[in-house]
Design a protein around this motif. Sequence first.
Motif, PDB file in Angstrom:
ATOM      1  N   LYS A 258     -11.249   2.190  -7.903  1.00 44.93           N
ATOM      2  CA  LYS A 258     -12.608   2.778  -8.477  1.00 44.93           C
ATOM      3  C   LYS A 258     -12.338   2.429  -9.753  1.00 44.93           C
ATOM      4  O   LYS A 258     -11.701   3.146 -10.863  1.00 44.93           O
TER       5      LYS A 258
ATOM      6  N   THR B 216       0.731  -0.879   0.102  1.00 44.86           N
ATOM      7  CA  THR B 216      -0.620  -0.277   0.320  1.00 44.86           C
ATOM      8  C   THR B 216       1.384   1.058   0.160  1.00 44.86           C
ATOM      9  O   THR B 216       0.541   2.317   0.706  1.00 44.86           O
TER      10      THR B 216
ATOM     11  N   ASP C 242      -8.574   0.094  -2.781  1.00 37.34           N
ATOM     12  CA  ASP C 242      -9.043   1.061  -3.354  1.00 37.34           C
ATOM     13  C   ASP C 242      -9.040   1.244  -4.444  1.00 37.34           C
ATOM     14  O   ASP C 242      -9.841   2.556  -4.631  1.00 37.34           O
TER      15      ASP C 242
ATOM     16  N   GLN D  85      -1.880   6.412  -1.105  1.00 40.68           N
ATOM     17  CA  GLN D  85      -1.964   4.988  -1.094  1.00 40.68           C
ATOM     18  C   GLN D  85      -1.701   5.569   0.736  1.00 40.68           C
ATOM     19  O   GLN D  85      -0.757   6.495   0.855  1.00 40.68           O
TER      20      GLN D  85
END
Length: 927
Positions: A752, A680, A750, A853
């Motif tokens: 989209k 991440t 995460d 991130q």
Amino acid sequence: MQRPEEAQPEGTEEAVSEGKARAAVKERPAVLMDRDTQCEKEQVEVPPSIPEAPFSTEEATPSSQVENGEAEPLPEPLHVSEEEQPKEEAIPYEATQLLKEAEEQPKEGEAIPEVMEQAEEQPEPLYVSEEKEEQPKEEEPESSGEEEKKEVALPETVQTREGKVQDAAAVPAVAVVDEQAEMPETKPEEAELVPGPKAPIVQRKLPLSRRLSIGVRLALVFCLLAPLCAGVIYGVNAWVTYTSLRTHAENGVQHLLNMKTLLAGSGSTDGQSMIRKSPSSMLDASTLKDAKEEVLAAKAEFEALKGLLNDSAVIHHISQWLPQFEPQITSAKAASQIGIELTDIAQIALDAGIQLAPRFRGPLLANEQKPLVTSTDLQLLQQTLQQVMPRLDKIEQQARLLSLDALPLDTAQRNQLQQYVLLLPQVRETLGLLENMMGVAGWLLGVDTPRTFLVQTMDRGELRATGGFTGQFGELKINGGRVAPFSLTNVALIEYAPGSPNSEQDAPKEYRSWWPFANWGLRDANLSADFPASAKIIMQAYKDELKKNVDGVIMFTPFLIEHMLQVIGPLSIPKYNETVTAENLEDRLHYYQLDNAGILKIKTIEHIENNEEARKVFTSLVAQALMARIRNASFDELLVLGVMGLQNLKTKDLQIYFANEQAQQLLSRYGYAAEIDRSTDHDAFYLVQTNVSASKASQYVRTLMKDTVTLDAQGGATHMLQIRLAYNQLGSVYGLDTYRDYIRLYVPPDAKFLWGNGFDTGEPLCGGTLGHCPAQGIYPGQELICPTDQYEAGASAPMIGDPYYRQWHPLNKIGPPNNFKSDIAGRAMFGGYLVVPKNCTMLATIAWYVPPQKGQQAGVYDLLVQRQAGTFPELDLTLQKAESGCATMPRDGLYYNGVMTQDMLFKLDEGQHENAASCPEKPAVAV
């Protein structure tokens, strides 16, 4: 009363002069010596003295005392014959100086006994040089008026023994020294004025002013010469010290070079014999001993160098008083310490090598009777690494103090040393890996318990998630470091056999939504691009189908075999009259596996009736020949193969999974685990392709990716990725013509999804049972480009739920990806099918947004693009800021266009512009 022979007419001018002369004597008390005795003692010519003349002074004995008998009469004066008398000369320089110094002597009333004693103890008299004695008086500088007042008056005229009146200047003066304030009663042995042509030399002490003058001169001379002499001596010492330092350093380096030459260079340290040695020369006992002697000699030189730098007074003074030389001294000390640490490391390694070398001679892997490695050997290696690592840390610390420009090195030496310094982190990492592996080396090598690893080959012609279709397998057995004979088995003989355990078996649930084929088993188990995940699935499938447990999985693509053949050379298969090389490997394997002519040849040679059984025989023979060469390989070849293996782990052409958790963690730690990135700290994406065409068409498909990344002010990234598959069938695909590829794009969790297009929706459009498709194109955006009148999907392999089973399939409508359920924890996924007819190009597009991130640094954007094994995708990447366009791209972004051979990390930092380039006028990918 005067003596008769000294009587002079009263009132005469001579008498007055005589009185003045005697008054001068009164002012200069002296110790007079017998002239004859003094001459004998000193053996020098006595200058003429002033002729005696009668005079009276206050200190002279009154005539009344003589008449009354109270005082002794003066002795008879000494006479010198005319023959002995020298020619008349000017008053000597000494007499003049004595008169001038009269004022500097003690005045009346001062005590002088000590002075008299010192005068008696004076070892040598002061002599006046002949030059000064011969100087005429008229050449003397005239004294000033004040000096005339201070000088003692001399008689203007004197009377000689013959009664002649003569100018006093023409008569030699009496030599006198040391005056006394009050002179006691004069005795004959203490004072006497002797008339005659020569005056006695009187031993005297230099006056204080002259003694001070000489002392000052000597002091000045010392002050001038002492620094000069000290500087010369110091310079000599400095040069000797510098020469010694350089000699020790050069000798130490030369000994290390000799060691290098012995182990890996030429056969002679003197350069006379330049026969290139192989790495196996390091296993020769005599060579190792010679190398150790060179190491010990080098260490002695570096220790002497260090001692000289620390203990030398010259170095200490230079460091203290000449700080501009401090970098040179610091660098020299650091270099000496690095040399000591290097020799310690070499000595430790050589000691271990001397013990282990005899065991590593000849073929290392083939002898199954005696173990190659024991637990004792591993302990020795571990101790060696434990001793080496701290010294390597010290070298890195000293390297930070090292300034190569401050050392007396030429350009070539400086560049070479700079390369060694830059290699330190890599050496440290490699040794760290070995040190960490010592804990699991015994497990890997089967030291205490034999190990069995499942080996599967991958055919990149039929692309799968880990790199290719796994049609064959074998077991690699290791016991005590020795490798047992190895062979491959056709997996179809197990899974297609009647009553196979995988009959009617579905794929794992994570993959059922898209996996199209029934009878899922070991051959299709490498479903995940995350190799540890696939390896666990494979091990379970192997256990279910063959009822065996294994300690790990090893998979490789044909590229690994090609690289190995470049090292060990071609493989000969005499029965088939074939020579397999790195260049023709894939072609020969496909010919005998898939081509009917090749299969028929196998059946004829091997007397096999079953086609499926015959298809993989040639491949098995190649594998056996390859493993036999590896088992009997020399140490040199195995060393090269080991290094090559590490490189192939990076490119994922070799993938390994260990059931031992500690061993697997080591692979993951050093980037050898072939995992999907789950970090991440940065943005990332990974495109994974799976050929479900039941053909070997992947080898003719080019994968091109064009990703434009736009960064917003918050650090978020908007991606627009174009995926272009260019299928140009240049040879046989040994299957159906239409290429069906299941695409999975893995992104941060995460991310989209924004939009997409080009993916098969399953809704028919044209072709097949629906009639012919338009000749010039079927999609409005020209996503599919084919030759004229070639827009046909054709046949397909049997798929689960296929409504067009055994029929020509139509081309379907396209749209966004239809699978958003990831099979990898910690990653989001966008997936769907791309259908590409023969010799056509298909374009798919996916857009998504990735927020900043959690571990991302402010003002920094990192993007990791991972490469799938068995592929060489062409990447066209543009990174730009939201407010930037192509006109400002060189200042604000980054651009890359090239072929990927391994994972790649791209960094965009605010203020970093050196990697920027202008936007291309046209897409950098070919159609």
